[in-house]
Design a protein around this motif. Structure first.
Motif, PDB file in Angstrom:
ATOM      1  N   MET A   1      10.045   0.811  -9.282  1.00  0.00           N
ATOM      2  CA  MET A   1       9.042   0.712  -8.231  1.00  0.00           C
ATOM      3  C   MET A   1       9.232   1.863  -7.258  1.00  0.00           C
ATOM      4  SD  MET A   1       8.414  -2.462  -5.594  1.00  0.00           S
ATOM      5  CE  MET A   1       8.374  -3.642  -6.928  1.00  0.00           C
ATOM      6  N   THR A   2       8.186   2.621  -6.984  1.00  0.00           N
ATOM      7  CA  THR A   2       8.322   3.774  -6.118  1.00  0.00           C
ATOM      8  C   THR A   2       8.262   3.406  -4.643  1.00  0.00           C
ATOM      9  OG1 THR A   2       5.938   4.166  -6.274  1.00  0.00           O
ATOM     10  CG2 THR A   2       7.350   5.302  -7.849  1.00  0.00           C
ATOM     11  N   SER A   3       7.673   2.278  -4.288  1.00  0.00           N
ATOM     12  CA  SER A   3       7.671   1.774  -2.924  1.00  0.00           C
ATOM     13  C   SER A   3       7.400   0.291  -2.980  1.00  0.00           C
ATOM     14  CB  SER A   3       6.593   2.478  -2.081  1.00  0.00           C
ATOM     15  OG  SER A   3       5.321   1.921  -2.336  1.00  0.00           O
ATOM     16  N   LYS A   4       7.492  -0.362  -1.816  1.00  0.00           N
ATOM     17  CA  LYS A   4       7.274  -1.808  -1.806  1.00  0.00           C
ATOM     18  C   LYS A   4       5.814  -2.165  -2.043  1.00  0.00           C
ATOM     19  CE  LYS A   4       6.602  -2.184   3.207  1.00  0.00           C
ATOM     20  NZ  LYS A   4       7.079  -2.839   4.445  1.00  0.00           N
ATOM     21  N   ASN A   5       4.905  -1.169  -1.994  1.00  0.00           N
ATOM     22  CA  ASN A   5       3.481  -1.433  -2.150  1.00  0.00           C
ATOM     23  C   ASN A   5       2.923  -1.001  -3.501  1.00  0.00           C
ATOM     24  OD1 ASN A   5       3.184  -2.484   0.502  1.00  0.00           O
ATOM     25  ND2 ASN A   5       3.194  -0.400   1.300  1.00  0.00           N
ATOM     26  N   THR A   6       3.760  -0.467  -4.363  1.00  0.00           N
ATOM     27  CA  THR A   6       3.272  -0.053  -5.675  1.00  0.00           C
ATOM     28  C   THR A   6       4.408  -0.025  -6.684  1.00  0.00           C
ATOM     29  OG1 THR A   6       2.136   1.676  -6.928  1.00  0.00           O
ATOM     30  CG2 THR A   6       3.566   2.400  -5.129  1.00  0.00           C
ATOM     31  N   PHE A   7       4.062  -0.308  -7.919  1.00  0.00           N
ATOM     32  CA  PHE A   7       5.033  -0.185  -9.003  1.00  0.00           C
ATOM     33  C   PHE A   7       5.042   1.237  -9.556  1.00  0.00           C
ATOM     34  CE2 PHE A   7       4.009  -4.731  -9.023  1.00  0.00           C
ATOM     35  CZ  PHE A   7       5.286  -5.264  -8.975  1.00  0.00           C
ATOM     36  N   GLY A   8       4.015   2.000  -9.222  1.00  0.00           N
ATOM     37  CA  GLY A   8       3.970   3.396  -9.637  1.00  0.00           C
ATOM     38  C   GLY A   8       3.842   3.599 -11.134  1.00  0.00           C
ATOM     39  N   LEU A   9       3.245   2.652 -11.837  1.00  0.00           N
ATOM     40  CA  LEU A   9       3.090   2.796 -13.282  1.00  0.00           C
ATOM     41  C   LEU A   9       2.006   3.822 -13.595  1.00  0.00           C
ATOM     42  CD1 LEU A   9       3.292  -0.941 -14.430  1.00  0.00           C
ATOM     43  CD2 LEU A   9       5.122   0.752 -14.266  1.00  0.00           C
ATOM     44  N   ALA A  10       2.242   4.622 -14.619  1.00  0.00           N
ATOM     45  CA  ALA A  10       1.312   5.688 -15.000  1.00  0.00           C
ATOM     46  C   ALA A  10       0.797   5.458 -16.415  1.00  0.00           C
ATOM     47  CB  ALA A  10       2.011   7.041 -14.912  1.00  0.00           C
ATOM     48  N   LYS A  11      -0.253   6.165 -16.765  1.00  0.00           N
ATOM     49  CA  LYS A  11      -0.840   6.050 -18.093  1.00  0.00           C
ATOM     50  C   LYS A  11       0.220   6.316 -19.162  1.00  0.00           C
ATOM     51  CE  LYS A  11      -4.617   7.741 -20.998  1.00  0.00           C
ATOM     52  NZ  LYS A  11      -5.791   8.649 -21.092  1.00  0.00           N
TER      53      LYS A  11
ATOM     54  N   ALA B   1      -5.203  -3.355  -5.980  1.00  0.00           N
ATOM     55  CA  ALA B   1      -3.969  -3.836  -5.366  1.00  0.00           C
ATOM     56  C   ALA B   1      -4.310  -4.765  -4.217  1.00  0.00           C
ATOM     57  CB  ALA B   1      -3.120  -2.674  -4.869  1.00  0.00           C
ATOM     58  N   GLY B   2      -3.367  -5.633  -3.884  1.00  0.00           N
ATOM     59  CA  GLY B   2      -3.529  -6.551  -2.762  1.00  0.00           C
ATOM     60  C   GLY B   2      -2.174  -6.854  -2.165  1.00  0.00           C
ATOM     61  N   THR B   3      -2.120  -7.873  -1.336  1.00  0.00           N
ATOM     62  CA  THR B   3      -0.854  -8.210  -0.691  1.00  0.00           C
ATOM     63  C   THR B   3       0.145  -8.806  -1.677  1.00  0.00           C
ATOM     64  OG1 THR B   3      -1.765 -10.366  -0.061  1.00  0.00           O
ATOM     65  CG2 THR B   3      -1.945  -8.585   1.546  1.00  0.00           C
ATOM     66  N   GLU B   4      -0.357  -9.470  -2.731  1.00  0.00           N
ATOM     67  CA  GLU B   4       0.534 -10.120  -3.691  1.00  0.00           C
ATOM     68  C   GLU B   4       1.042  -9.182  -4.772  1.00  0.00           C
ATOM     69  OE1 GLU B   4      -0.991 -14.744  -3.793  1.00  0.00           O
ATOM     70  OE2 GLU B   4      -1.822 -13.324  -5.231  1.00  0.00           O
TER      71      GLU B   4
ATOM     72  N   TYR C   1       3.077  -9.097  -9.867  1.00  0.00           N
ATOM     73  CA  TYR C   1       3.411  -9.613  -8.543  1.00  0.00           C
ATOM     74  C   TYR C   1       4.608  -8.862  -7.969  1.00  0.00           C
ATOM     75  CZ  TYR C   1       0.192 -13.479  -9.327  1.00  0.00           C
ATOM     76  OH  TYR C   1      -0.936 -14.226  -9.556  1.00  0.00           O
ATOM     77  N   PHE C   2       4.507  -8.486  -6.691  1.00  0.00           N
ATOM     78  CA  PHE C   2       5.558  -7.697  -6.057  1.00  0.00           C
ATOM     79  C   PHE C   2       6.884  -8.450  -5.941  1.00  0.00           C
ATOM     80  CE2 PHE C   2       1.951  -5.351  -3.769  1.00  0.00           C
ATOM     81  CZ  PHE C   2       2.027  -4.265  -4.631  1.00  0.00           C
TER      82      PHE C   2
ATOM     83  N   TYR D   1       6.700 -11.722 -12.466  1.00  0.00           N
ATOM     84  CA  TYR D   1       5.637 -12.324 -13.258  1.00  0.00           C
ATOM     85  C   TYR D   1       4.477 -11.350 -13.424  1.00  0.00           C
ATOM     86  CZ  TYR D   1       7.303 -17.145 -13.573  1.00  0.00           C
ATOM     87  OH  TYR D   1       8.002 -18.280 -13.881  1.00  0.00           O
ATOM     88  N   CYS D   2       3.845 -11.442 -14.578  1.00  0.00           N
ATOM     89  CA  CYS D   2       2.676 -10.626 -14.886  1.00  0.00           C
ATOM     90  C   CYS D   2       1.623 -11.540 -15.511  1.00  0.00           C
ATOM     91  CB  CYS D   2       3.056  -9.510 -15.849  1.00  0.00           C
ATOM     92  SG  CYS D   2       1.662  -8.549 -16.461  1.00  0.00           S
ATOM     93  N   MET D   3       0.434 -11.557 -14.939  1.00  0.00           N
ATOM     94  CA  MET D   3      -0.651 -12.385 -15.446  1.00  0.00           C
ATOM     95  C   MET D   3      -1.618 -11.518 -16.252  1.00  0.00           C
ATOM     96  SD  MET D   3      -3.303 -14.811 -13.330  1.00  0.00           S
ATOM     97  CE  MET D   3      -1.969 -15.845 -12.734  1.00  0.00           C
TER      98      MET D   3
END
Length: 238
Positions: free
Chosen positions: A1-11, A27-30, A50-51, A94-96
């Motif tokens: 995770m590159t920051s608390k607001n993103t996982f930073g996943l790329a293609k 993206a959202g708060t969750e 989910y973060f 978790y991943c939905m």
């Protein structure tokens, strides 16, 4: 995770052995939502990550998944497929996994309009489609709980709109209160679609008869249930 607001996943990044990432779509708060491809079939899906750790997320995640499954026959509800546990940043989250809906977020769609506001008739058409969808949910004694421009996907189909809603929320209030809140959110969405406070006084009576000056008491007095709102939209005169 590159920051608390993103996982930073790329293609091209892997999401378990079954999926690969195509792009980030929201993206959202969750958490974040990514467009992904199932490796075995090439089918496109959506994945909400989910973060928080799965231990912290579990109650909300399970409740959300069960609600989506219970409402799977409602056309407006995004179709839940299954859950995954994903190892990211030295922890399980978790991943939905759900259907991928070919549409734009309503807040992004609005940016394509002059002044970022819809013409009255177009806004009413979209709100009518949303109202029918919410009526289906309420008929099952359920509610959405968090309707806004950032969690409604929109696809144009001729003169019609096709919608999907995501990110249901339970504020801990009674179901009846939550359903009344959904009605208020629909009216507020119409208010926002046509330009909000800055343009409200110039709107036709058809708009003002629903938004009621954005007064909750007047809206709920006129539309005590979403059925009343839908009936009004089908019968009012311009």
């Amino acid at each position: 995770m590159t920051s608390k607001n993103t996982f930073g996943l790329a293609k091209g990044d892997r999401l378990t052995w079954r999926y690969e990432v195509l792009e980030r779509i929201g993206a959202g708060t969750e958490g974040e939502v990514y467009k992904i491809r199932e490796k075995a079939t090439g089918l496109t899906r959506a994945a909400k990550l989910y973060f928080e750790t799965k231990e912290k997320t579990a109650p909300v995640f399970i409740r959300h998944a069960r609600k989506l499954d219970a409402l799977r026959d409602c056309d407006i509800v995004v179709k839940y497929l299954h859950a995954e546990e994903v190892w990211i940043n030295d922890r399980f989250i978790y991943c939905m996994i759900s259907e991928y809906f070919e549409g734009a977020l309503l807040e992004d769609l609005l940016k394509t309009y002059r002044g970022r506001r819809m013409p009255a008739f177009e806004a009413l058409s979209l709100i009518y489609t949303l109202t029918i969808g919410i009526e289906e949910i309420h008929a099952r004694k359920e509610f959405h709980g968090d309707l806004h421009k950032g969690n409604i996907f929109v696809e144009r189909m001729g003169v019609f709109f096709k919608l999907r809603t995501i990110d249901f929320h339970d504020w801990g209030r009674t179901p009846a209160t939550e359903r009344r809140s959904d009605i208020l959110c629909v009216a507020r969405l119409l208010y926002d679609l046509v330009g909000g406070r800055a343009h409200y006084q110039k709107q036709p009576q058809a708009i003002r008869d629903i938004c009621m000056g954005n007064r909750s008491d007047l809206i709920l007095k006129k539309f005590p249930t979403v059925f009343h709102l839908r009936a009004h939209l089908e019968t009012f005169e311009w």
